[in-house]
Design a protein around this motif. Structure first.
Motif, PDB file in Angstrom:
ATOM      1  N   GLY A  57       1.048  -1.396   0.399  1.00 57.56           N
ATOM      2  CA  GLY A  57       0.110  -0.249  -0.104  1.00 57.56           C
ATOM      3  C   GLY A  57       1.345   1.522  -0.445  1.00 57.56           C
ATOM      4  O   GLY A  57       2.059   0.697   0.630  1.00 57.56           O
ATOM      5  N   LEU A  58       0.877   2.717  -0.999  1.00 58.48           N
ATOM      6  CA  LEU A  58       1.911   3.944  -0.831  1.00 58.48           C
ATOM      7  C   LEU A  58       1.213   4.566   0.217  1.00 58.48           C
ATOM      8  O   LEU A  58       1.310   5.896   0.448  1.00 58.48           O
ATOM      9  CB  LEU A  58       1.370   4.156  -2.170  1.00 58.48           C
ATOM     10  N   TYR A 102       0.276   4.589  -9.671  1.00 56.04           N
ATOM     11  CA  TYR A 102       0.898   5.677  -9.264  1.00 56.04           C
ATOM     12  C   TYR A 102       1.975   5.696  -9.681  1.00 56.04           C
ATOM     13  O   TYR A 102       3.323   6.110  -9.086  1.00 56.04           O
ATOM     14  CB  TYR A 102       0.901   5.789  -7.186  1.00 56.04           C
ATOM     15  N   GLU A 103       2.600   4.881 -10.591  1.00 56.73           N
ATOM     16  CA  GLU A 103       3.864   4.722 -11.285  1.00 56.73           C
ATOM     17  C   GLU A 103       4.691   4.929 -12.379  1.00 56.73           C
ATOM     18  O   GLU A 103       2.990   4.607 -13.461  1.00 56.73           O
ATOM     19  CB  GLU A 103       4.327   2.714 -10.584  1.00 56.73           C
ATOM     20  N   GLU A 104       5.264   5.099 -12.944  1.00 57.38           N
ATOM     21  CA  GLU A 104       4.848   5.475 -14.365  1.00 57.38           C
ATOM     22  C   GLU A 104       5.583   4.038 -14.750  1.00 57.38           C
ATOM     23  O   GLU A 104       6.707   3.473 -14.496  1.00 57.38           O
ATOM     24  CB  GLU A 104       6.287   6.181 -15.281  1.00 57.38           C
ATOM     25  N   ASN A 107       9.336   3.196 -14.836  1.00 57.69           N
ATOM     26  CA  ASN A 107      10.392   2.857 -13.978  1.00 57.69           C
ATOM     27  C   ASN A 107       9.741   1.303 -13.582  1.00 57.69           C
ATOM     28  O   ASN A 107       9.859   0.376 -13.264  1.00 57.69           O
ATOM     29  CB  ASN A 107       9.779   3.718 -12.980  1.00 57.69           C
ATOM     30  N   ASN A 138      -1.306  10.894  -1.643  1.00 62.19           N
ATOM     31  CA  ASN A 138       0.415  11.098  -1.466  1.00 62.19           C
ATOM     32  C   ASN A 138       1.455  11.234  -2.817  1.00 62.19           C
ATOM     33  O   ASN A 138       2.148  11.098  -2.946  1.00 62.19           O
ATOM     34  CB  ASN A 138       0.216   9.855  -0.978  1.00 62.19           C
ATOM     35  N   PHE A 139      -0.377  11.950  -3.578  1.00 61.06           N
ATOM     36  CA  PHE A 139       0.178  11.388  -5.145  1.00 61.06           C
ATOM     37  C   PHE A 139      -0.504  12.518  -5.847  1.00 61.06           C
ATOM     38  O   PHE A 139      -0.865  12.348  -7.105  1.00 61.06           O
ATOM     39  CB  PHE A 139       0.880  10.266  -6.090  1.00 61.06           C
ATOM     40  N   ASN A 140      -0.078  13.443  -5.262  1.00 58.72           N
ATOM     41  CA  ASN A 140      -0.948  15.136  -6.019  1.00 58.72           C
ATOM     42  C   ASN A 140      -2.613  14.757  -6.441  1.00 58.72           C
ATOM     43  O   ASN A 140      -2.743  15.931  -7.130  1.00 58.72           O
ATOM     44  CB  ASN A 140      -0.143  15.287  -7.711  1.00 58.72           C
TER      45      ASN A 140
END
Lengths: 448, 448
Positions: A57-58, A102-104, A107, A138-140
């Motif tokens: 979990g982020l 939440y990642e690209e 990556n 947490n991610f804008n």
């Protein structure tokens, strides 16, 4: 070869059960202890498990956690942790969870390819869309994207990652010191992806591993989730209370895969099972009761809150009354439905409900002897409900050792489980095919 | 205690020199061999280096590489690689490069905190803005953001990461099994960051390590880069051809840090040094000539192209003529200026220029005996040009072993380098202070 049960081990250092950290057997600092995770990996490998599996979990959940329990408020990031465990082990696979939201993709592709190379072909990626408001902020974001949007992005994310993993054909690297030729440039490929969510040129700067690329794992249960899984997953982690719903899910997934042109045996369905194993049934029951008695009410309610959508304040309700209606969620829709089903079926009060799900968040819980546990696994395995299981030992290392020392020999005796690893890669052990590089396939089809 | 030289080891598995992979000593598959990286880490630890340092790029360069050489077209992602090396070593630090432009602060904070926990306080983050067009097109962009934009985002990114690293005060975790109290909730802090580039609530879900948080490293040389470094860096990697420019840089950085209220000894300036060491000067010269003779022209030009902005096609120029004027770049501005300076100073032809920078991309190259190398390091160290050095052995493991077996004993004899590690964390070895948690400082100041 006879079909055998595949086994994943779900081993969060903080323990599976909400109160696991209070159990005398469990180190209270397990979640943040590297040494403890190392012990768990070596133990699971001793038990010949196919893979060590970790959720992720982020966020630190604000009002309640989907993983549950404050013992899990902090821990390791799974890919770095598994990278560290890989050189200390030889055969066990490592399935790490990572988010498509939440990642690209560049990556994501890169860190899993790197883990796969470090572990010499033992990596798996559990694809999740991360369904919590706590992560979104947490991610804008002010609130998380809708369910459909997340799944649409997930589909494209996985597509890009898989393309990037094929950047180098297996015979790209010549490395001829005499001539100075290091690569064959014709074997290096850009992805040139242009889609709705991503624009990624490539190539990736990590080559393929001994198993080609990491195994794709998924756990989505909703219609979106099943569609994504049928299209891309090689292993599916799922959650059922009864063999009947597991069968419905199993057949549906295999049919969807077939309809998409995939071979159904290349997509393994693995329900979660949380076992309390005793030498007698009474001993198993006692193990269950002991853990239940350690639940802190606040933790139990926080977990229930997380799994039901995160919007109810249970302090406003009578804990010895029934579960109130649950507001619609953009989070984990199917998990919410599962909790509702459990509550209704058992006619649980709120308190009884959080005590029940405290073990494994809604996964199937078996309390019994090794024979009883093996009977159930065998029944599911032989009747189109499962190709294997993700074992969620409620506390660690005790319940993991119980499973290895009592249930595994029983399964082996019945010919249902390996007595030695079949190979060194995760794919070899799971019986999954080596994924040919898409560009090599193209090249070969042109030649033919 | 007497001030001593700090040493980083820059050890890409593919070798430093563009032609390193063709050297008889270097495994041609070093870049993608985990075993080779393990050997390098253990060797550097034998040499008592402070840290193993790895650069990183988020692309396979199309027309030319800033790292140079096709032997580096593919390799490991640094944080996963260092996580895997951490449990196999005891004292050496691990400084991994990661981008502020193409990652989210929550993910950056998390993976470095996790590496720091796994390594028990030996992690460092080399903050870069990733100045290549090849990377931009892997992350949804058509061309990279302007230099100023990248540095503005970097500043905010680092700020958020450092805040997230303080999410848990050091005494957050109570873990009292009897009472069921796992944490002291007053010691858990959200970041609540709202800025121009990021909106991040927090807390981070990884606790602080034995060294508090990873060491912040930077390498920016431009005015923006220096400002960012003076504000946040604890180690600065820098590139100079002469003691005079190194001194200018050293004094400028220390003055900028002082002006921002920082103690100048808490920011270590470490220029890069690529040593060819021989038992005689002639032997050293021969090592240099041998590597130069192995350069493939195409690789040399690709490297030169990458370091000068990536827009010139050197095939259109006479390689035995002078370096043409260089178009302005939004990439690595100061590296471009450094290459120009080297070309003009030595009056190099294009060919001579790529042969010279083939060793270490513009870093200071010393060809000589152990005494000569030690003399130079001592002169820089004692005259405000350096607090230590990043050693870039041109080929591996040979040139690393030469440095350890010949130069290190010479430095030790002069009292300039340790004979045993001072501590177990990277901060202890570098002599950097333990960063108190910002919220603990606040709390203590209120009490006082």
């Amino acid at each position: 070869m006879t079909r055998q049960i595949k086994l994943g081990a779900f081993l969060p250092g903080g323990g599976q059960h909400v109160a696991a950290w209070r159990h005398p057997d469990q180190p209270a600092d397990g979640a943040t202890s590297f040494e403890f995770h190392k012990q768990l990996a070596l133990t699971a490998e001793r038990g010949l498990f196919d893979a060590y599996f970790l959720a992720d979990g982020l966020a630190v959940p604000a009002k309640g956690g989907t993983e549950g329990g404050r013992a899990k408020i902090a821990g390791f990031e799974p890919v770095t942790l598994f990278s560290a465990l890989a050189p200390l082990t030889k055969n066990i696979g490592f399935i790490a969870t990572a988010s498509t939201t939440y990642e690209e993709p560049y990556n994501t592709a890169r860190k899993f390819a790197s883990l796969d190379l470090i572990s010499q072909g033992r990596a798996g990626w559990n694809v999740v869309t991360t369904a919590t408001e706590a992560a979104a902020v947490n991610f804008n974001l002010d609130q998380q994207h809708p369910h459909d949007y997340r799944y649409e992005r997930a589909q494209e994310h996985v597509e890009v990652v898989k393309k990037l993993w094929d950047s180098f054909e297996d015979d790209t690297f010549i490395r001829d010191k005499a001539s100075g030729q290091f690569i064959d440039p014709d074997k290096v490929h850009t992805a040139d992806h242009v889609g709705k969510h991503f624009k990624v040129k490539g190539p990736l700067n990590v080559p393929r591993s001994q198993q080609g690329h990491p195994v794709i794992v998924q756990a989505g249960q909703s219609d979106n989730g099943r569609e994504l899984a049928a299209a891309t997953a090689e292993v599916i982690f799922t959650s059922h209370q009864h063999i009947s719903t597991a069968q419905e899910f199993y057949r549906d997934i295999k049919n969807r895969a077939r309809a998409l042109g995939r071979r159904p045996e290349h997509i393994l369905v693995m329900p979660g099972v949380a076992p309390f194993v005793g030498r007698t049934e009474e001993e198993a029951q006692e193990k269950y009761r002991a853990l239940t008695s350690l639940i802190v009410e606040e933790d139990g309610l926080a977990l229930l809150n997380g799994l039901t959508g995160g919007t109810l304040n249970f302090a406003d309700y009578d804990l010895d009354g029934p579960l109130p209606p649950l507001p619609a969620t953009e989070g984990m829709k199917s998990r919410q439905a599962l909790i509702r089903q459990i509550a209704d079926e058992h006619q649980f009060t709120i308190r009884e409900l959080y005590q029940w799900i405290a073990t494994a968040r809604g996964h199937f819980t078996i309390v019994g002897t090794a024979e009883q546990v093996a009977d159930t696994l065998q029944e599911w395995f032989e009747n189109e409900a499962a190709d294997g299981f993700n074992i969620l030992p409620p506390y660690l290392p005790g319940a993991l050792n119980d499973f290895i020392d009592l249930v595994i020999p029983e399964l082996q005796q019945r010919g249902l489980f390996r007595t030695a690893y079949e190979g060194t890669t995760l794919r070899e052990n799971l019986g999954l095919p080596y994924p040919e590089n898409r560009y090599s396939i193209l090249r070969n089809s042109k030649v033919a």
